[in-house]
Design a protein around this motif. Structure first.
Motif, PDB file in Angstrom:
ATOM      1  N   ALA A 185       1.007  -0.855   0.332  1.00  0.00           N
ATOM      2  CA  ALA A 185       0.228   0.055   0.182  1.00  0.00           C
ATOM      3  C   ALA A 185       0.760   1.347   0.570  1.00  0.00           C
ATOM      4  CB  ALA A 185      -1.081  -0.279   1.241  1.00  0.00           C
ATOM      5  N   GLU A 186       2.129   1.470   0.597  1.00  0.00           N
ATOM      6  CA  GLU A 186       2.834   2.595   0.651  1.00  0.00           C
ATOM      7  C   GLU A 186       3.324   2.314  -0.644  1.00  0.00           C
ATOM      8  OE1 GLU A 186       6.869   3.550   3.108  1.00  0.00           O
ATOM      9  OE2 GLU A 186       5.652   2.020   3.492  1.00  0.00           O
ATOM     10  N   ILE A 187       4.303   1.557  -1.296  1.00  0.00           N
ATOM     11  CA  ILE A 187       4.503   1.882  -2.522  1.00  0.00           C
ATOM     12  C   ILE A 187       3.363   2.361  -3.085  1.00  0.00           C
ATOM     13  CG2 ILE A 187       5.155   0.752  -4.373  1.00  0.00           C
ATOM     14  CD1 ILE A 187       6.587  -1.694  -2.891  1.00  0.00           C
ATOM     15  N   ALA A 188       1.802   1.696  -3.203  1.00  0.00           N
ATOM     16  CA  ALA A 188       1.015   2.202  -4.401  1.00  0.00           C
ATOM     17  C   ALA A 188       0.796   3.961  -3.954  1.00  0.00           C
ATOM     18  CB  ALA A 188      -0.259   1.217  -3.907  1.00  0.00           C
ATOM     19  N   HIS A 189       0.952   4.892  -2.722  1.00  0.00           N
ATOM     20  CA  HIS A 189       0.518   5.788  -2.050  1.00  0.00           C
ATOM     21  C   HIS A 189       1.793   6.455  -3.188  1.00  0.00           C
ATOM     22  CE1 HIS A 189      -2.537   3.508   0.573  1.00  0.00           C
ATOM     23  NE2 HIS A 189      -3.129   4.032  -0.642  1.00  0.00           N
ATOM     24  N   GLN A 190       2.347   6.063  -2.689  1.00  0.00           N
ATOM     25  CA  GLN A 190       4.197   6.341  -2.650  1.00  0.00           C
ATOM     26  C   GLN A 190       4.120   7.063  -4.647  1.00  0.00           C
ATOM     27  OE1 GLN A 190       7.345   4.339  -2.255  1.00  0.00           O
ATOM     28  NE2 GLN A 190       7.064   5.082  -0.213  1.00  0.00           N
ATOM     29  N   ASN A 191       2.918   6.344  -5.761  1.00  0.00           N
ATOM     30  CA  ASN A 191       3.270   6.412  -7.325  1.00  0.00           C
ATOM     31  C   ASN A 191       2.078   7.008  -7.103  1.00  0.00           C
ATOM     32  OD1 ASN A 191       5.802   5.253  -8.997  1.00  0.00           O
ATOM     33  ND2 ASN A 191       4.896   4.113  -6.484  1.00  0.00           N
ATOM     34  N   GLY A 192       0.538   7.471  -6.363  1.00  0.00           N
ATOM     35  CA  GLY A 192      -0.092   7.816  -6.872  1.00  0.00           C
ATOM     36  C   GLY A 192      -1.881   7.161  -6.704  1.00  0.00           C
ATOM     37  N   ALA A 193      -1.304   5.962  -6.893  1.00  0.00           N
ATOM     38  CA  ALA A 193      -2.051   4.035  -7.032  1.00  0.00           C
ATOM     39  C   ALA A 193      -2.965   4.874  -5.535  1.00  0.00           C
ATOM     40  CB  ALA A 193      -1.480   3.644  -7.513  1.00  0.00           C
ATOM     41  N   VAL A 194      -4.006   3.977  -5.896  1.00  0.00           N
ATOM     42  CA  VAL A 194      -4.800   3.237  -4.637  1.00  0.00           C
ATOM     43  C   VAL A 194      -4.693   1.602  -5.066  1.00  0.00           C
ATOM     44  CG1 VAL A 194      -6.566   5.410  -5.094  1.00  0.00           C
ATOM     45  CG2 VAL A 194      -7.120   2.901  -5.723  1.00  0.00           C
ATOM     46  N   ILE A 195      -5.232   1.516  -3.506  1.00  0.00           N
ATOM     47  CA  ILE A 195      -5.083  -0.382  -3.754  1.00  0.00           C
ATOM     48  C   ILE A 195      -6.079  -0.816  -2.933  1.00  0.00           C
ATOM     49  CG2 ILE A 195      -4.013  -0.515  -1.314  1.00  0.00           C
ATOM     50  CD1 ILE A 195      -2.060  -2.414  -1.853  1.00  0.00           C
ATOM     51  N   VAL A 196      -7.046  -1.908  -4.462  1.00  0.00           N
ATOM     52  CA  VAL A 196      -7.859  -2.994  -3.964  1.00  0.00           C
ATOM     53  C   VAL A 196      -7.312  -4.031  -2.577  1.00  0.00           C
ATOM     54  CG1 VAL A 196      -9.640  -3.632  -4.401  1.00  0.00           C
ATOM     55  CG2 VAL A 196      -8.521  -1.821  -5.497  1.00  0.00           C
ATOM     56  N   VAL A 197      -7.933  -4.978  -1.766  1.00  0.00           N
ATOM     57  CA  VAL A 197      -7.031  -5.516  -0.914  1.00  0.00           C
ATOM     58  C   VAL A 197      -8.219  -6.576  -0.869  1.00  0.00           C
ATOM     59  CG1 VAL A 197      -6.022  -6.791   0.596  1.00  0.00           C
ATOM     60  CG2 VAL A 197      -5.369  -4.776  -0.125  1.00  0.00           C
ATOM     61  N   ASP A 198      -7.766  -8.005  -1.871  1.00  0.00           N
ATOM     62  CA  ASP A 198      -8.779  -9.084  -1.650  1.00  0.00           C
ATOM     63  C   ASP A 198      -8.206  -9.955  -0.470  1.00  0.00           C
ATOM     64  OD1 ASP A 198     -10.405 -11.926  -1.989  1.00  0.00           O
ATOM     65  OD2 ASP A 198      -9.358 -12.598  -3.548  1.00  0.00           O
ATOM     66  N   GLY A 199      -9.614  -9.925   0.636  1.00  0.00           N
ATOM     67  CA  GLY A 199      -9.231 -10.158   1.441  1.00  0.00           C
ATOM     68  C   GLY A 199     -10.115 -11.712   1.938  1.00  0.00           C
ATOM     69  N   ALA A 200     -10.589 -12.260   0.509  1.00  0.00           N
ATOM     70  CA  ALA A 200     -11.642 -13.655   0.993  1.00  0.00           C
ATOM     71  C   ALA A 200     -10.141 -14.248   1.998  1.00  0.00           C
ATOM     72  CB  ALA A 200     -11.999 -14.039  -0.131  1.00  0.00           C
TER      73      ALA A 200
END
Length: 406
Positions: A185-200
């Motif tokens: 998530a930190e890597i995604a946010h550093q690049n301006g992206a959002v993160i979607v987590v499949d938590g099933a």
């Protein structure tokens, strides 16, 4: 924790299958339901059955209180900031599709990137394929290590300024890989992206803190965590959910309607069109209460011991192939020589042992493993070392039955 005492709360486990006591090792597909969940759903239909939010009569009020009470239970369970961030859906698949159909289609354009991994369940793959086709965005895959993990170095190299969405499973349903979603998530946010987590496969087995994780969306299903089928949750950060348009339209999700236009209710109800999954949500709330009473840390530790014990036992079987990393969640995926996993599962079923066999809705991962299918034994809080011993003995019988292929 005392797994033998816990399993007494699960009536379905007290039966014989094909003349043998049932050993249920398919909880990654769906978990069994304890008496408190069965009783909660039964009590709703017997005593409180009514639609929610609409009526002022007593039954409607009681049903609404239980339904919204379950939402608060979910909020505490995942540590969301507000119940406005907790949307009830039909399950993980619907939750991810909601993000893909609403947020992604509105925010992605040609040249944008969606980063995923080859280990994703089809529910966290096909929606992004479809978004890419519609928007012109590009799917990018993070390479996997030989043991079925993803390195943060590879993640940093794959996620770029063009990346708008990173979609990743919390726990692989095939390999048992536990991904470092907080760091991703930190890597995604550093690049301006959002993160979607499949938590099933994450929420049923370990503590989930969406604020600490800093994920933008987290999706999970009730039926994999002792709750009813047909109910799940989409968590989303409030700011993102407020910007998103609903994907289902009709009753319950509207604020005001005239002949040519309409406005939507506030969160979370604008995403819950129609009569909601009332009994399912109430049952999910009861399931979470049950899991909390046992303790999620206790469940994680118990499952880790079972996974370790299973790996130790199965590795002594000549000709077995086990897939995934050493450190894993509570499942072991394997093939027994050249025996097709469906054949192995059939022999095990004759011994009263239920395992999953097939591609596990992860065909790209099967291709990466260079197999067409695998067998999978998955564990939960009601499983014991005796269950693992039965699996071990069943696999030895399977090997003996198909001795000519070894």
């Amino acid at each position: 924790m005392d797994a033998n005492a816990i399993r007494e709360q699960f009536p379905i486990l007290n039966q014989e299958v094909n003349g043998h006591p049932l050993v249920y090792l398919d909880s990654s597909a769906t978990s069994q339901k304890p008496l408190p969940v069965i009783d909660a759903v039964d009590a709703y239909y017997r005593e409180d059955n009514s639609n929610v939010h609409r009526g002022v009569h007593t039954l409607g009020t009681r049903a609404t209180e239980k339904y919204e009470g379950a939402r608060e239970t979910v909020r505490r369970f995942i540590n969301a900031k507000s119940t406005a961030e907790v949307i009830f859906t039909r399950g993980t698949t619907t939750s991810i599709n909601t993000v893909a159909s609403s947020f992604a289609r509105a925010n992605l354009n040609a040249g944008d990137e969606i980063v995923i991994t080859p280990m994703e369940h089809h529910s966290n793959l096909i929606p992004w394929q479809q978004v890419a086709k519609v928007t012109g965005a590009t799917l990018k895959y993070v390479p996997m290590q030989q043991d079925g993990t993803v390195s943060l170095e590879d993640m940093r190299e794959t996620v770029t300024g063009k990346t708008k969405i990173v979609a990743i499973t919390h726990v692989s349903n095939v390999l048992g890989t536990i991904n470092p979603v907080k760091e991703i998530a930190e890597i995604a946010h550093q690049n301006g992206a959002v993160i979607v987590v499949d938590g099933a496969q994450g929420a049923p087995h370990m503590n989930v803190d969406v604020q600490d994780m800093d994920c933008d969306f987290y999706a999970f299903s009730g039926h994999k965590m002792c709750g009813p089928t047909g109910v799940g949750v989409l968590y989303g950060k409030r700011k993102l959910l407020e910007e998103m348009e609903p994907v289902e339209f009709g009753g319950e999700m509207i604020d005001f309607v005239n002949l040519y236009d309409a406005t939507w209710k506030e969160l979370p109800w604008k995403f819950e069109g129609g009569t909601p999954i009332i009994a399912g949500a109430i049952g999910l709330g009861a399931a979470i209460d049950f899991l909390n009473d046992v303790g999620m840390d206790n469940i994680t530790a118990h499952e880790q011991k079972l996974a370790d014990y299973t790996m130790e036992k199965l590795r002594t079987i000549d000709g077995i192939s086990i897939y995934g990393p050493e450190k894993r969640a509570a499942l072991v995926t394997f093939n027994l020589g050249d025996v097709h996993p469906h054949d192995a599962a059939t022999v095990l079923d004759a011994e009263g042992i239920a395992v999953r066999a097939g591609h596990h809705c992860a065909q790209p991962l099967m291709k990466w493993l260079e197999v067409s299918a695998t067998a999978r034994a998955s564990f939960y809080l009601y499983n014991t070392e005796e269950d693992v011993d039965r699996l071990f003995d069943g696999l030895l019988k399977t090997k003996e039955y198909f001795g000519d292929v070894f």
